[in-house]
Write an enzyme that holds these catalytic residues in place. Structure first.
Site, short mmCIF file in Angstrom:
data_model
loop_
_atom_site.label_atom_id
_atom_site.label_comp_id
_atom_site.label_asym_id
_atom_site.label_seq_id
_atom_site.Cartn_x
_atom_site.Cartn_y
_atom_site.Cartn_z
CE1 TYR A 1 -5.22 3.65 11.90
CE2 TYR A 1 -6.87 3.04 13.53
CZ TYR A 1 -6.10 2.72 12.43
OH TYR A 1 -6.17 1.48 11.86
CG ASN B 1 3.16 0.08 4.50
OD1 ASN B 1 2.28 -0.68 4.11
ND2 ASN B 1 3.31 0.39 5.78
CG HIS C 1 -9.60 3.86 11.58
ND1 HIS C 1 -9.50 2.56 11.16
CD2 HIS C 1 -8.72 4.56 10.84
CE1 HIS C 1 -8.57 2.48 10.22
NE2 HIS C 1 -8.10 3.68 9.99
CG ASP D 1 -13.74 0.51 23.90
OD1 ASP D 1 -14.70 1.27 23.84
OD2 ASP D 1 -13.21 0.01 22.88
CD GLN E 1 -1.25 -0.07 3.74
OE1 GLN E 1 -2.41 0.27 3.58
NE2 GLN E 1 -0.75 -0.34 4.93
#
Lengths: 747, 747
Positions: free
Chosen positions: A276, A150, A429, A449, A147
């Site tokens: 993230y 990267n 996300h 969670d 991808q």
């Protein structure tokens, strides 16, 4: 597509002219100037041997690179997904080059420059003819990697290496590299992949930083502008979505500045959550550092009221006592401020911020620094004894570009931490979990969670990528500690709808030393249903530790079923209700996440309070919840319909209330006592709460009376409407008058 | 019973005369003389302030006792089980008295003596008229506690306190205490409770020590003799059993010396396993210390070739890298050498043994010492820099009073530890798990032994006592990593039968630096079936870490079904076989432990090797097992028919072989690579083994060929018959000749 191609051509022309111009004048720039600076190198060399944490980091890096130089270069043909050999090696090579470049500058030993040069030349030789990566899973395939993301990572690191060896290389060598490797590389991940590049998304941030950093080193204004503002004149399909279900470019924004503007709230909260943010942080900060060094006139660290530095503070506050980030949305548990991106963040924040001495204590724990000007400053700060503890307090972080799209509230009281989410969707996300919470003690989960369903970079598990259970389980509402109505997720788990809405803060109160409260409302998750959740973390002398009071007020326009789970971590010890356990385990539903939950036990409450005690990691916990004999209590366990054992077998107690229109879920969670398997002694293993009672439930007020085992009573009243600090309230409960100012009353 | 009463009367008479005599001459004895000695006190006082670990321990104890003195005495009427208030308080009081007594001696401050005296006097006042404890669950109810065992604990500690304040008290006070408290107390737990006292059992050891220690302080020869040799002329019912199913006094043995004689093997292995050894250790050693001080002529530490000190070494070797004891038989996980009994053990072993400097490193980790002569010696050793690491090596510990009843073999190779059990039944706490194993890396379980089903001293779980699942699950064979034949436990889980037999060592080899092997045979667990299991822990340069080779050879006189589980800890990553998972979970059987296992998945092997990889705590593991398409592979999970959630929900892969007479189960377990959730990088996540093949299977030899992924092959041959070190062997495999000397061949 035709438009895009046309743009591509004209941009390539401009690029060509620019680069022609710049390759002529580029020697005018000093190198290194991106992350390391010429002055910084001088300062570092002068201090070497006297700055322990810097010296230690340098030594470790030197040992690592020396060993690599001995073992020789490895340059596999790209072919694997994450976790595979070629992937890992190219990822490793980018780090090695960056580190070797730094060593060359600091140690002034040409063997490191030679090593970088050799690697760069081999990449140049390979890249010239390299086709697109053979693996097809990505929406934007790279060349070195499966991808583009990267590939962008690679260029962010390699730009730094190139800057470090820039003056070591001949003009001819630089021309070769720039012409055959860097410029085509930068073009490929930007112009060649607009779906990846031209977007507000953490992937694009990496892309922007990559293009911008190599642009800064090459002094290539076209690349720098493309980095800051995106590909000019490129029109994107505004309705297109990525594999995660997120819009690719709904509003036409792109470039590094837009990527700062959009995802960060004014408080520095990153809309996808801390996991993230940690990932995005490195390109944000390393490119910002480069910009600050090369283009100080841009004042990048002051952009949007200094949000980049604020975001570091927010991120550090989004970690538990062990420094592990709360796994909001798609977050992998265990990620922490020990990640190297946070070493950068802490160092950069210290150096370019206001030299917050609390950051030095985190740097000390990290036990490494950046090998640059900022790392030197941190090392000197530590050496000079300026370290202070980084105190995490209760904090409310707004969400949304302008801070108006809900947020995340964190209540802290002694060793207990509540994470309460009333944010916006969180981009692709995000999870469907309005008003959900998780609860921690000293870094251990009390109420968890779940986090994501993925084993990042573990090839054996779906190539290290998201597993299908991420969608069928982890994102669904029932996987979270909040209300699921009629066995359907919030917004019907539809990203388009979820992305339109957010919850809203009702009030946040952390001024009081012993009582911390957060309250938020959601009216969109289920049309026609209003949920107001108020959570208070209260230190009271009648309790050993602070306890959590949880009040969920539901008003609906029709009768519904409400499921309200508590994902408690640990071994069940005791309940005050009789339950039955089935002979065989069957899932409690067929869809919306319910298909992944086994029913392990069920009960009808036998008293007005249902109590569950459990033991985890040497501590006792008790949930007390107000129930009636119309409720059902279900013990569930995750793991049904999980044909590849992707899910963890963990438990919940689920309170189910059927055929009810308006209702209140009221609970307390106490942490109490301890158990040592070494001493085999159990201390304070029982709940301190004798009774929990709703004594007032109007549209305006909810009042809860807590009777302690010693006979004392505590009254908590929350204002459901006007919660301003100045508002005056008066209510009568059991013929007694109560009056107060502010959102809540406790006595 | 009449006999017992008669004895009681005559013994009381003798006791009366003796005490008359001794109360007259008892001032002749110096005090303290039991654990602290008058000379020791002098030495300690002289060194105070210069012996850091001792000073630190003393300070902590002083702070604790000072706080207690301030908060006042608490003397509840006995009424609770373990974990309840009165239980915990009396348990606490015994410790407080012991500590306050020591403080009085060391600090020479009378407030501590006064505190002990007050408590003693209150006990005296209460005990005079105290009935038997109201809780009825014990076979031998105490007075202060629900079981005599805890009363005995109390007297062991309080004897020490009494010794410390002996000279502080007047003769009259001493007479009051001895007449109304100590003597009746000692009589009650011995003569009054022969089922408890007159036995070879860890309970009795506490009883013996209690009676003996108060006897030593009171200089009461009757009590001392009763402690050493049991109640004279008492005939017990030889067929009676306790609640755990153990014989109470099958062979008529009793007293402290018999309790040393019987349960300890010559190597110091305690027949119930390390968890109970730890529990029993304190009375063994503290009474021994008292005997050594008061009756040095007995040479108690030389008794049975010094087995008491040997047993400490054995116990320390029965712990993992974190110092936690392997949970053989009924062992609660988490118990470790940080338990206070092990502080005593390590100090006493150092002082009365050969001053092993390795013990100092454990004392250092414990970070506390006994406040007596032995603790002083340890503190001085540490202060003088004599600390050396306590190196745990591969060790074979025989079981049985004369070392001929099987044993436990521990193989250690780098960070990996195999615990292989081929012992005798292990008394009433034994499990039915001949030739079972557990496997550890750096203190983490790879393949677990379940341990007991109990939450010791946690009142909410069955009063803190054994849960019924201990018998229905934890003791059953299927709960262990060994063969269950025809879904029936070893010895049909009958204690009488199991107690008659033991497995036998075939060979143990740890001389080789890189290869450690243990092999043992069992012919009794299933009449007509012979099981020979050979386990080798092999360090080979083609492997990152040592790997485990497991060969189970079964010969039977008829066809059977063999179930062979591996209780792997962690998250399943990958298999090389296709499996199906059921919609609903059903237990895989109705009894013998099977009723507690859910079937989570099943498969028919699709190749000659079935492979399972999993991830646990950042490390990868792969099980490779030789299979055929006639085998079944079952994924199981513990937790079925567990109506009170007493069991942990943990997994196993179970290899099932049906309708087979003779067979070989051959497996390897590799530990490889690592995963960091912070770096998100997976290293060496795949197995190094390409193929595992049985290349020779005769009555005399089993040979296994391991093909490594790099193409190399490794051959392991084990001699199934003559395994002596000198034996010469020669075999032909695939037309190649192999000859060697000794039990095994590896190349």
């Amino acid at each position: 597509m035709i438009l895009a191609r046309h743009n591509k051509f004209s941009i390539q022309l401009v690029v060509f002219i620019w680069s022609l111009l710049f390759s002529i004048c580029s020697t005018a720039q000093e190198h290194p100037n991106l992350i390391l600076t010429a002055q910084g190198v001088k300062d570092i060399r002068a201090q070497l041997g006297t700055i322990p944490i810097f010296d230690k980091t340098l030594k470790a890096v030197q040992e690592e690179i020396d060993a690599e130089i001995t073992s020789g270069l490895k340059m596999p043909i790209p072919k694997d997904y994450s976790g595979g050999y070629s992937h890992d090696q190219h990822k490793r090579n980018m780090i090695l080059m960056q580190k070797a470049g730094v060593l060359y500058q600091i140690l002034d030993d040409e063997k490191y420059a030679l090593y970088v040069k050799e690697l760069l030349m081999q990449y140049e030789a390979m890249y010239k003819t390299l086709p697109i990566h053979p693996k097809t899973r990505s929406y934007a395939r790279g060349k070195l990697f499966w991808q583009c993301l990267n590939d962008a990572n690679w260029l962010v690191y390699v730009s730094q290496a190139y800057d470090c060896v820039y003056n070591f290389l001949s003009v001819e060598e630089r021309n070769t590299l720039e012409t055959n490797l860097f410029r085509p590389f930068a073009d490929f991940i930007s112009i060649g992949n607009p779906l990846f590049y031209q977007r507000v998304h953490n992937h694009s941030t990496w892309g922007n930083a990559a293009v911008g950093m190599i642009g800064l080193v090459m002094n290539d204004e076209v690349l720098i502008q493309r980095a800051l503002y995106g590909i000019p004149d490129l029109e994107m399909d505004k309705t297109a979505k990525d594999d995660d279900g997120g819009y690719i470019n709904k509003e036409g924004k792109a470039g590094f500045l837009a990527n700062i503007e959009e995802p960060f709230s004014p408080d520095g909260y990153y809309n996808e959550g801390p996991y993230y943010q940690r990932y995005a942080m490195y390109p944000f900060l390393i490119f910002a550092e480069g910009l600050q060094n090369v283009r100080p006139d841009l004042k990048i660290f002051e952009y949007k009221n200094g949000v980049l530095l604020k975001s570091i503070n927010a991120l550090l506050n989004l970690s538990d006592a062990d420094g592990e980030f709360f796994p909001l949305n798609d977050g992998q548990k265990g990620m922490s401020y020990f990640n190297s991106a946070l070493v950068s963040a802490v160092n950069i924040s210290y150096y370019y911020g206001n030299k917050d001495q609390g950051l030095l204590s985190i740097a000390q724990k990290q036990n490494e620094v950046l090998l640059d000007d900022s790392g030197l400053a941190v090392a000197l700060g530590i050496k000079n004894g300026e370290v202070k503890p980084f105190v995490k307090k209760s904090i409310n972080l707004s969400d949304g570009p302008d801070g108006t799209q809900g947020g995340v509230g964190i209540l802290r009281n002694e060793d207990l931490e509540l994470v309460f989410k009333y944010a916006a969707q969180g981009s692709s996300h995000g999870h469907y979990d309005k008003l959900s919470f998780s609860y921690y003690e000293k870094g251990d989960e009390i109420i968890q969670d779940y986090g994501l369903a993925r084993f990042v970079n573990i090839e054996q598990k779906g190539g290290g990528n998201y597993l299908k259970e991420n969608k069928t389980w982890a994102k669904q509402t029932i996987a979270h500690n909040t209300i699921t109505q009629n066995e359907t997720s919030h917004f019907n788990a539809e990203f388009d709808i979820g992305s339109k809405f957010h919850s809203d803060l009702h009030y946040f109160s952390s001024e009081n030393k012993t009582i911390k409260v957060v309250s938020a409302i959601d009216i969109h998750a289920y049309p026609g249903t209003e949920m107001l959740r108020t959570m208070a973390l209260i230190k009271d002398e009648d309790f050993e530790k602070p306890f959590l009071l949880d009040i969920m007020k539901v008003n609906a326009n029709k009768a519904n079923q409400y499921d309200f789970p508590y994902y408690f971590m640990g071994q069940l010890l005791k309940t005050n209700f009789e339950y039955t356990t089935p002979e065989t385990l069957v899932s409690i539903g067929a869809k919306n996440g319910y298909q992944h939950l086994y029913l392990e036990g069920s009960a009808i409450p036998s008293s007005e309070n249902s109590k569950l005690s459990w033991l985890n990691k040497g501590k006792f916990y008790t949930l007390t919840t107000v129930t009636s004999d119309k409720d059902e209590l279900l013990f569930t366990r995750i793991g049904a319909n999980d044909p590849e054992f992707n899910l963890r077998r963990e438990a919940a107690l689920l309170v189910r209330r059927k055929n009810v229109q308006n209702t209140l879920f009221v609970s307390t969670i106490e942490s109490h006592g301890s158990y040592s398997p070494v001493a085999e002694s159990a201390k304070n293993s029982n709940s301190t709460i004798a009774a929990l009672k709703i004594v007032l439930a109007t549209e305006d007020y909810t009042a809860i009376l807590i009777t302690v085992v010693n006979g004392n009573t505590k009254l908590f009243i929350t204002a459901n409407k006007n919660a301003s600090k100045e508002a005056k309230h008066a209510v009568k409960i059991n013929n007694k008058n109560y009056a107060w100012v502010g959102a809540y009353f406790y006595n």
